[in-house]
Design a protein around this motif. Structure first.
Motif, PDB file in Angstrom:
ATOM      1  N   ARG A   1      -2.746  -7.568 -16.100  1.00  0.00           N
ATOM      2  CA  ARG A   1      -4.143  -7.963 -15.884  1.00  0.00           C
ATOM      3  C   ARG A   1      -4.304  -8.977 -14.764  1.00  0.00           C
ATOM      4  O   ARG A   1      -5.256  -8.908 -13.983  1.00  0.00           O
ATOM      5  CB  ARG A   1      -4.716  -8.529 -17.189  1.00  0.00           C
ATOM      6  N   THR A   2      -3.357  -9.931 -14.642  1.00  0.00           N
ATOM      7  CA  THR A   2      -3.522 -11.039 -13.686  1.00  0.00           C
ATOM      8  C   THR A   2      -2.577 -10.980 -12.493  1.00  0.00           C
ATOM      9  O   THR A   2      -2.759 -11.740 -11.537  1.00  0.00           O
ATOM     10  CB  THR A   2      -3.295 -12.384 -14.388  1.00  0.00           C
ATOM     11  N   GLY A   3      -1.533 -10.158 -12.557  1.00  0.00           N
ATOM     12  CA  GLY A   3      -0.557 -10.115 -11.473  1.00  0.00           C
ATOM     13  C   GLY A   3       0.552 -11.144 -11.610  1.00  0.00           C
ATOM     14  O   GLY A   3       1.436 -11.225 -10.745  1.00  0.00           O
TER      15      GLY A   3
ATOM     16  N   ARG B   1      -3.471  -5.105  -9.820  1.00  0.00           N
ATOM     17  CA  ARG B   1      -4.033  -5.270 -11.149  1.00  0.00           C
ATOM     18  C   ARG B   1      -4.126  -3.876 -11.757  1.00  0.00           C
ATOM     19  O   ARG B   1      -4.290  -2.879 -11.043  1.00  0.00           O
ATOM     20  CB  ARG B   1      -5.425  -5.921 -11.094  1.00  0.00           C
ATOM     21  N   TRP B   2      -4.022  -3.801 -13.062  1.00  0.00           N
ATOM     22  CA  TRP B   2      -3.959  -2.501 -13.716  1.00  0.00           C
ATOM     23  C   TRP B   2      -4.977  -2.431 -14.846  1.00  0.00           C
ATOM     24  O   TRP B   2      -5.319  -3.445 -15.464  1.00  0.00           O
ATOM     25  CB  TRP B   2      -2.554  -2.253 -14.264  1.00  0.00           C
ATOM     26  N   SER B   3      -5.420  -1.223 -15.132  1.00  0.00           N
ATOM     27  CA  SER B   3      -6.376  -1.006 -16.217  1.00  0.00           C
ATOM     28  C   SER B   3      -5.715  -1.258 -17.572  1.00  0.00           C
ATOM     29  O   SER B   3      -4.488  -1.348 -17.683  1.00  0.00           O
ATOM     30  CB  SER B   3      -6.914   0.424 -16.152  1.00  0.00           C
ATOM     31  N   GLU B   4      -6.535  -1.337 -18.604  1.00  0.00           N
ATOM     32  CA  GLU B   4      -6.009  -1.441 -19.961  1.00  0.00           C
ATOM     33  C   GLU B   4      -5.177  -0.197 -20.280  1.00  0.00           C
ATOM     34  O   GLU B   4      -5.496   0.908 -19.829  1.00  0.00           O
ATOM     35  CB  GLU B   4      -7.142  -1.597 -20.964  1.00  0.00           C
TER      36      GLU B   4
ATOM     37  N   TRP C   1      -6.020  -2.768  -6.132  1.00  0.00           N
ATOM     38  CA  TRP C   1      -5.481  -3.792  -5.250  1.00  0.00           C
ATOM     39  C   TRP C   1      -6.396  -5.009  -5.278  1.00  0.00           C
ATOM     40  O   TRP C   1      -7.603  -4.888  -5.120  1.00  0.00           O
ATOM     41  CB  TRP C   1      -5.396  -3.229  -3.838  1.00  0.00           C
ATOM     42  N   GLU C   2      -5.804  -6.180  -5.481  1.00  0.00           N
ATOM     43  CA  GLU C   2      -6.578  -7.423  -5.504  1.00  0.00           C
ATOM     44  C   GLU C   2      -5.735  -8.513  -4.838  1.00  0.00           C
ATOM     45  O   GLU C   2      -4.959  -9.210  -5.505  1.00  0.00           O
ATOM     46  CB  GLU C   2      -6.932  -7.815  -6.934  1.00  0.00           C
TER      47      GLU C   2
ATOM     48  N   PRO D   1       0.840  -1.200   0.000  1.00  0.00           N
ATOM     49  CA  PRO D   1       0.000   0.000   0.000  1.00  0.00           C
ATOM     50  C   PRO D   1       0.871   1.244   0.000  1.00  0.00           C
ATOM     51  O   PRO D   1       2.009   1.220   0.493  1.00  0.00           O
ATOM     52  CB  PRO D   1      -0.811  -0.131   1.296  1.00  0.00           C
ATOM     53  N   PRO D   2       0.401   2.349  -0.593  1.00  0.00           N
ATOM     54  CA  PRO D   2       1.209   3.577  -0.579  1.00  0.00           C
ATOM     55  C   PRO D   2       1.739   3.876   0.820  1.00  0.00           C
ATOM     56  O   PRO D   2       1.007   3.784   1.808  1.00  0.00           O
ATOM     57  CB  PRO D   2       0.215   4.641  -1.055  1.00  0.00           C
TER      58      PRO D   2
END
Length: 302
Positions: free
Chosen positions: A239-241, A282-285, A149-150, A67-68
């Motif tokens: 996308r999946t980590g 996880r990150w956006s497109e 975060w996932e 986390p930040p």
């Protein structure tokens, strides 16, 4: 003089590219202390990429997340990271002891990145790094992404000496990877490479090739390769980590290259580690950078 911040390999690379003067100008940005604005930047990041050699001297790049606030400046020349490479990561055992490291903090959502090189010592919860070099890099070739975060548990690693067909396809579709190198004395560095999907070629299961685009003329990575060819690559699955980590050797082809590339880098794979669900981010497109040069069709590639 600014040139004094460079080692022999970096100056050799600048000479080969005809950019000694520009390199000297860019070298003024390299310092030993963290500016106040950089301290705030570090405290906002959920990820940092670490480059180091393992116990056998092989270079690897690894992601550290939290986390930040997990990455923070204790003072002007020391940072603390509340994380270490996981048990399946090739740098896990090496970073249980003091080691030279290169760090890259990158914020894709705002096209910002910062390089830090120094010496890490383990702490109860992570690493403390005494810094030798701190500098920002230009925002070119960073694809815009937003994190989320996932939480997940890393899966069983898959190890091999060459790339599978699936891994080759993943690399040729990548728009970003990270590279770890070191100089002759073992001082490590971590850097970013970005471009449109297809900018990394995989001619065989044990070879990669990518163009080196116009940058800040520091030639930290290519300078290291001039004196020490060992390198490590990290291809994150945004996308999946999952992470795909490669180690091997690299060389620079300084002859005129295809398209807008100033030169080409060829990487020979010796070991491959793929870890599913390695990180909880996880990150956006992506929104691809407008600075990315076009990728020539395969038939035009050398």
């Amino acid at each position: 003089m600014a040139a004094d911040v460079y080692h022999e390999g970096e100056r050799a690379a600048q000479r080969r590219a005809g950019l000694l003067d520009q390199g000297a100008f860019s070298g003024r940005a390299i310092r030993a202390e963290i500016p106040d604005v950089a301290r705030r930047f570090l405290a906002q990041q959920p990820m940092v990429v670490l480059g180091a050699a393992d116990g056998d001297g092989r270079m690897w790049a690894a992601p550290l997340t939290g986390p930040p606030g997990f990455l923070r400046a204790d003072d002007a020349r020391t940072i603390t990271i509340d994380a270490r490479p996981g048990p399946h990561d090739p740098l896990h055992d090496r970073l249980a002891e003091p080691a030279p490291v290169g760090l890259l903090a990158i914020e894709p959502s705002r096209h910002r990145r910062m390089r830090m090189n120094g010496r890490a010592v383990p702490t109860a919860g992570g690493l403390r790094v005494s810094l030798d070099q701190v500098y920002s890099n230009c925002p070119k070739y960073i694809q815009k992404r937003e994190p989320r975060w996932e939480p997940a548990s890393p899966g069983r690693p898959r190890r091999s000496r060459s790339l599978s067909a699936e891994q080759r396809a993943r690399i040729t579709g990548a728009d970003t990877f990270f590279i770890a190198t070191a100089d002759r004395e073992g001082n490590a560095d971590a850097s970013h490479r970005g471009g449109n999907p297809g900018f990394v070629e995989v001619p065989s299961p044990t070879m990669l090739r990518w163009p080196d685009y116009v940058g800040n003329a520091m030639f930290n990575t290519l300078g290291n390769l001039e004196v020490q060819p060992r390198a490590g690559l990290l291809f994150p699955d945004w996308r999946t980590g999952a992470v795909l980590q490669l180690t091997g050797t690299a060389r620079t082809d300084w002859e005129p290259a295809r398209g807008t590339a100033e030169r080409l880098v060829e990487f020979t794979v010796t070991d491959v580690i793929e870890i599913p669900d390695a990180v909880p981010l996880r990150w956006s497109e992506p929104v691809l950078s407008r600075f990315n040069p076009p990728v020539p069709p395969p038939e035009e590639a050398p």
